[in-house]
Scaffold this motif. Sequence first.
Motif, PDB file in Angstrom:
ATOM      1  N   MET A 137       0.819  -1.206   0.000  1.00 41.11           N
ATOM      2  CA  MET A 137       0.000   0.000   0.000  1.00 41.11           C
ATOM      3  C   MET A 137       0.859   1.265   0.000  1.00 41.11           C
ATOM      4  SD  MET A 137      -3.231  -0.922   2.485  1.00 41.11           S
ATOM      5  CE  MET A 137      -2.334  -1.712   3.817  1.00 41.11           C
ATOM      6  N   ASN A 138       2.154   1.120  -0.315  1.00 45.21           N
ATOM      7  CA  ASN A 138       3.091   2.252  -0.354  1.00 45.21           C
ATOM      8  C   ASN A 138       3.163   2.986   0.984  1.00 45.21           C
ATOM      9  OD1 ASN A 138       3.839   2.092  -3.198  1.00 45.21           O
ATOM     10  ND2 ASN A 138       1.736   2.737  -3.617  1.00 45.21           N
ATOM     11  N   GLY A 139       2.987   2.229   2.061  1.00 40.17           N
ATOM     12  CA  GLY A 139       2.975   2.848   3.380  1.00 40.17           C
ATOM     13  C   GLY A 139       4.291   3.501   3.753  1.00 40.17           C
ATOM     14  N   ASN A 140       5.417   2.936   3.293  1.00 43.17           N
ATOM     15  CA  ASN A 140       6.730   3.478   3.655  1.00 43.17           C
ATOM     16  C   ASN A 140       6.996   4.831   3.022  1.00 43.17           C
ATOM     17  OD1 ASN A 140       7.441   1.300   5.250  1.00 43.17           O
ATOM     18  ND2 ASN A 140       8.228   0.128   3.504  1.00 43.17           N
ATOM     19  N   ARG A 141       6.318   5.099   1.907  1.00 42.87           N
ATOM     20  CA  ARG A 141       6.580   6.365   1.192  1.00 42.87           C
ATOM     21  C   ARG A 141       5.280   7.111   0.912  1.00 42.87           C
ATOM     22  NH1 ARG A 141       6.044   5.359  -4.408  1.00 42.87           N
ATOM     23  NH2 ARG A 141       7.390   7.137  -4.831  1.00 42.87           N
ATOM     24  N   HIS A 142       4.365   7.039   1.870  1.00 43.01           N
ATOM     25  CA  HIS A 142       3.054   7.629   1.651  1.00 43.01           C
ATOM     26  C   HIS A 142       3.136   9.110   1.307  1.00 43.01           C
ATOM     27  CE1 HIS A 142      -0.686   9.634   3.138  1.00 43.01           C
ATOM     28  NE2 HIS A 142      -1.232   8.696   2.389  1.00 43.01           N
ATOM     29  N   ALA A 143       3.824   9.913   2.107  1.00 40.27           N
ATOM     30  CA  ALA A 143       3.864  11.363   1.903  1.00 40.27           C
ATOM     31  C   ALA A 143       4.517  11.724   0.570  1.00 40.27           C
ATOM     32  CB  ALA A 143       4.597  12.037   3.056  1.00 40.27           C
ATOM     33  N   SER A 144       5.649  11.087   0.259  1.00 40.79           N
ATOM     34  CA  SER A 144       6.334  11.414  -1.005  1.00 40.79           C
ATOM     35  C   SER A 144       5.500  10.968  -2.201  1.00 40.79           C
ATOM     36  CB  SER A 144       7.718  10.763  -1.038  1.00 40.79           C
ATOM     37  OG  SER A 144       7.614   9.350  -0.981  1.00 40.79           O
ATOM     38  N   HIS A 145       4.809   9.828  -2.059  1.00 41.68           N
ATOM     39  CA  HIS A 145       3.969   9.349  -3.154  1.00 41.68           C
ATOM     40  C   HIS A 145       2.786  10.281  -3.378  1.00 41.68           C
ATOM     41  CE1 HIS A 145       1.719   5.755  -5.144  1.00 41.68           C
ATOM     42  NE2 HIS A 145       2.321   6.509  -6.025  1.00 41.68           N
ATOM     43  N   VAL A 146       2.207  10.817  -2.317  1.00 40.78           N
ATOM     44  CA  VAL A 146       1.125  11.795  -2.447  1.00 40.78           C
ATOM     45  C   VAL A 146       1.586  12.982  -3.276  1.00 40.78           C
ATOM     46  CG1 VAL A 146      -0.198  13.539  -1.169  1.00 40.78           C
ATOM     47  CG2 VAL A 146      -0.184  11.172  -0.392  1.00 40.78           C
ATOM     48  N   ARG A 147       2.780  13.499  -2.979  1.00 35.31           N
ATOM     49  CA  ARG A 147       3.302  14.660  -3.704  1.00 35.31           C
ATOM     50  C   ARG A 147       3.586  14.313  -5.173  1.00 35.31           C
ATOM     51  NH1 ARG A 147       4.708  15.533   1.601  1.00 35.31           N
ATOM     52  NH2 ARG A 147       4.452  17.703   2.310  1.00 35.31           N
ATOM     53  N   GLU A 148       4.050  13.101  -5.433  1.00 37.71           N
ATOM     54  CA  GLU A 148       4.284  12.673  -6.818  1.00 37.71           C
ATOM     55  C   GLU A 148       2.971  12.640  -7.597  1.00 37.71           C
ATOM     56  OE1 GLU A 148       6.155   8.879  -6.682  1.00 37.71           O
ATOM     57  OE2 GLU A 148       7.949   9.621  -5.656  1.00 37.71           O
ATOM     58  N   LEU A 149       1.929  12.091  -6.979  1.00 38.91           N
ATOM     59  CA  LEU A 149       0.641  12.000  -7.647  1.00 38.91           C
ATOM     60  C   LEU A 149       0.027  13.388  -7.849  1.00 38.91           C
ATOM     61  CD1 LEU A 149      -0.900   8.873  -5.867  1.00 38.91           C
ATOM     62  CD2 LEU A 149      -0.098   9.015  -8.231  1.00 38.91           C
ATOM     63  N   LEU A 150       0.157  14.254  -6.867  1.00 45.32           N
ATOM     64  CA  LEU A 150      -0.340  15.626  -7.027  1.00 45.32           C
ATOM     65  C   LEU A 150       0.332  16.310  -8.215  1.00 45.32           C
ATOM     66  CD1 LEU A 150      -0.540  16.834  -3.307  1.00 45.32           C
ATOM     67  CD2 LEU A 150      -2.476  16.483  -4.846  1.00 45.32           C
ATOM     68  N   ALA A 151       1.644  16.128  -8.348  1.00 41.10           N
ATOM     69  CA  ALA A 151       2.363  16.728  -9.473  1.00 41.10           C
ATOM     70  C   ALA A 151       1.895  16.129 -10.799  1.00 41.10           C
ATOM     71  CB  ALA A 151       3.868  16.519  -9.301  1.00 41.10           C
ATOM     72  N   MET A 152       1.674  14.809 -10.821  1.00 38.18           N
ATOM     73  CA  MET A 152       1.210  14.149 -12.051  1.00 38.18           C
ATOM     74  C   MET A 152      -0.143  14.687 -12.487  1.00 38.18           C
ATOM     75  SD  MET A 152       0.524  10.090 -12.775  1.00 38.18           S
ATOM     76  CE  MET A 152       2.243   9.631 -12.590  1.00 38.18           C
ATOM     77  N   LEU A 153      -0.969  15.086 -11.522  1.00 43.73           N
ATOM     78  CA  LEU A 153      -2.310  15.575 -11.821  1.00 43.73           C
ATOM     79  C   LEU A 153      -2.384  17.097 -11.896  1.00 43.73           C
ATOM     80  CD1 LEU A 153      -4.290  12.986  -9.710  1.00 43.73           C
ATOM     81  CD2 LEU A 153      -4.263  13.176 -12.190  1.00 43.73           C
ATOM     82  N   GLY A 154      -1.215  17.753 -12.002  1.00 37.56           N
ATOM     83  CA  GLY A 154      -1.193  19.169 -12.337  1.00 37.56           C
ATOM     84  C   GLY A 154      -1.076  20.141 -11.189  1.00 37.56           C
ATOM     85  N   PHE A 155      -0.921  19.665  -9.952  1.00 37.22           N
ATOM     86  CA  PHE A 155      -0.779  20.575  -8.815  1.00 37.22           C
ATOM     87  C   PHE A 155       0.696  20.938  -8.605  1.00 37.22           C
ATOM     88  CE2 PHE A 155      -4.694  18.185  -7.833  1.00 37.22           C
ATOM     89  CZ  PHE A 155      -5.572  19.244  -7.626  1.00 37.22           C
ATOM     90  N   THR A 156       0.925  22.116  -8.086  1.00 38.75           N
ATOM     91  CA  THR A 156       2.272  22.555  -7.716  1.00 38.75           C
ATOM     92  C   THR A 156       2.306  22.854  -6.220  1.00 38.75           C
ATOM     93  OG1 THR A 156       1.859  24.922  -8.050  1.00 38.75           O
ATOM     94  CG2 THR A 156       2.476  23.624 -10.003  1.00 38.75           C
ATOM     95  N   ALA A 157       3.507  23.084  -5.706  1.00 36.53           N
ATOM     96  CA  ALA A 157       3.655  23.400  -4.289  1.00 36.53           C
ATOM     97  C   ALA A 157       2.896  24.673  -3.915  1.00 36.53           C
ATOM     98  CB  ALA A 157       5.137  23.535  -3.938  1.00 36.53           C
ATOM     99  N   ASP A 158       2.697  25.571  -4.901  1.00 36.27           N
ATOM    100  CA  ASP A 158       1.960  26.812  -4.628  1.00 36.27           C
ATOM    101  C   ASP A 158       0.493  26.537  -4.309  1.00 36.27           C
ATOM    102  OD1 ASP A 158       4.233  28.297  -5.102  1.00 36.27           O
ATOM    103  OD2 ASP A 158       3.758  28.656  -7.212  1.00 36.27           O
ATOM    104  N   ASP A 159      -0.004  25.364  -4.740  1.00 36.64           N
ATOM    105  CA  ASP A 159      -1.416  25.030  -4.482  1.00 36.64           C
ATOM    106  C   ASP A 159      -1.634  24.386  -3.116  1.00 36.64           C
ATOM    107  OD1 ASP A 159      -2.151  25.781  -7.142  1.00 36.64           O
ATOM    108  OD2 ASP A 159      -1.446  23.830  -7.874  1.00 36.64           O
ATOM    109  N   TYR A 160      -0.566  23.941  -2.468  1.00 40.64           N
ATOM    110  CA  TYR A 160      -0.710  23.097  -1.279  1.00 40.64           C
ATOM    111  C   TYR A 160      -1.503  23.752  -0.154  1.00 40.64           C
ATOM    112  CZ  TYR A 160       2.710  19.692  -3.057  1.00 40.64           C
ATOM    113  OH  TYR A 160       3.360  18.739  -3.782  1.00 40.64           O
TER     114      TYR A 160
END
Length: 548
Positions: A137-160
């Motif tokens: 379930m990608n538990g070891n890298r949950h936070a980094s994976h969330v950020r990767e998926l957000l970037a893939m779907l068009g979000f940037t750090a400015d949107d956080y």
Amino acid sequence: MQVLQVNNITVNFAGAELYRDLSWALGNRDRIALVGPNGAGKSTLFKALLGQIEPDSGSVTKQRGLRIGHLPQDISLPLDRTLIETALIKPSELAQAEERLSAIETRLADPEVYGDESLLSGTLTELEAELLRFESMNGNRHASHVRELLAMLGFTADDYDLPTTALSGGQKKMVALVRLAVSAPDILLLDEPDNHLDMAGKSQLERFILNYPKCVVIISHDRYLMDEVATQTVELDAGKLTTYHGNYSYYLNEKEIRRLRQQQQYVTQQKEIARLEAMIERFERWAKQVLSRKHMLAARQRRRHLEKMAERGEIIEKVTDARLMDFKVDGWRGSKKVLELVNVSVAYDDEPLILDADLLLRHGERVGVIGPNGAGKTVLLRLILGELEPLAGDIKLGPSIRIGYYSQEHQTLDAWLDRAPLDLIRNMQNSSEASAVNFLLRMAFSYDQTRQPIRSLSGGERSRLQLALVMLRQPNLLLLDEPTNNLDIASVEVLEDALDDFVGTVMIVSHDRYFLDQTVDRLVEIRDGALREFHGGYTEFLEAQAQK
């Protein structure tokens, strides 16, 4: 490899039978577009796969440990959090796995456990199995994976740090998709994930689905999206599933080939049945006239042959066309110069949206309005309607222009939500009850629906009702704001044909790329406060952008 099987399920919903003896199988890497008319039961089938409804008969069997993620049509996010806080909320299965790991670690620290070789061995085996599940379930890298998926779907750090209340409908869907996909469920069920997405969002969604390593089933009305991502198209219609091993375009071609083949086989079989029935009648007549046992047995034999064909399901059904809305707008010529914007500026919620814009529409033009969410597309239509006043500039409508307006969120129906469609149409037409009922039946409503409260209608049904109002107005300028969002594909095709025949001018706000290619010959892009014009359809626009 098959991971889920639907075994001869029968489902009744609201007193009507949706499916009988329905079977289906999903493979671990399938990418399936599930299509069919509004009301066919696509979303209900998702609920059966999820175990949210119990079939009246039959069963749904799943591979041991199978995890299913579901993105529904309507999304609600926590109101008191930011985008990143919401996206980082752990899926319930992952949170439960963490709790189980914590409990096992606590037991390992217990002297009674680590001092007992047998207990220790069993606990370590349990820990190993739970760690494997946690890692799947990608538990070891949950936070980094969330950020990767957000970037893939068009979000940037400015949107956080955006509050969830400030997100558009499309952005909310993408955040919900990230929360869903981060733990990599074995099957993703996506129910109209593209609704409310702008063009860039749809491209990012395509890339996400293409890169997802497991099974995806998508319900969508976006024909380009299904062409890009689907390796199978499965049609649900009249309680039956039919599988086509290709994308949406393949499905359309293959369905037409099968339809023609079925019609030819039906005609051939009906001729053979007619020949056999004539022979039976002749033998029975001869048997009565001459009391011939031989002719009587011959008649019975052939009649039994026909009965066995029916029992074995070998009688080929006649091809019948689906019942579609009878939508046609009787426009008229009106002014040669339909609409003109001269140096128009407008703000919304004190934010400047459009600055010093010029635009001219002439009779007969088909213009599509595109741009990212929040750019001001709907605001432009409201300016033309006179619902908003510009900060500066002039908006000029031709002297003989009558507008037919379709609102994105069905706002034109708001005042009638507790009344029936019949009441609304009678008020609009000033007509008899029989005439209004007949009109609604032609728009593909059932007799019962004509008397139900409008608020009880589905999104697609409200869309058809809005189109009915547009038709009754007999406009010569159509302003359509996302008219395809809730319509099934067959209804969208009816709308496309009606616009092609319409004698008048059309302005369409849409993110439906296929629809734009079929209906407009000029595009107006709203971006960064400016209106930019392009002569051609959406595909030509994309090609021109790529060459810059």
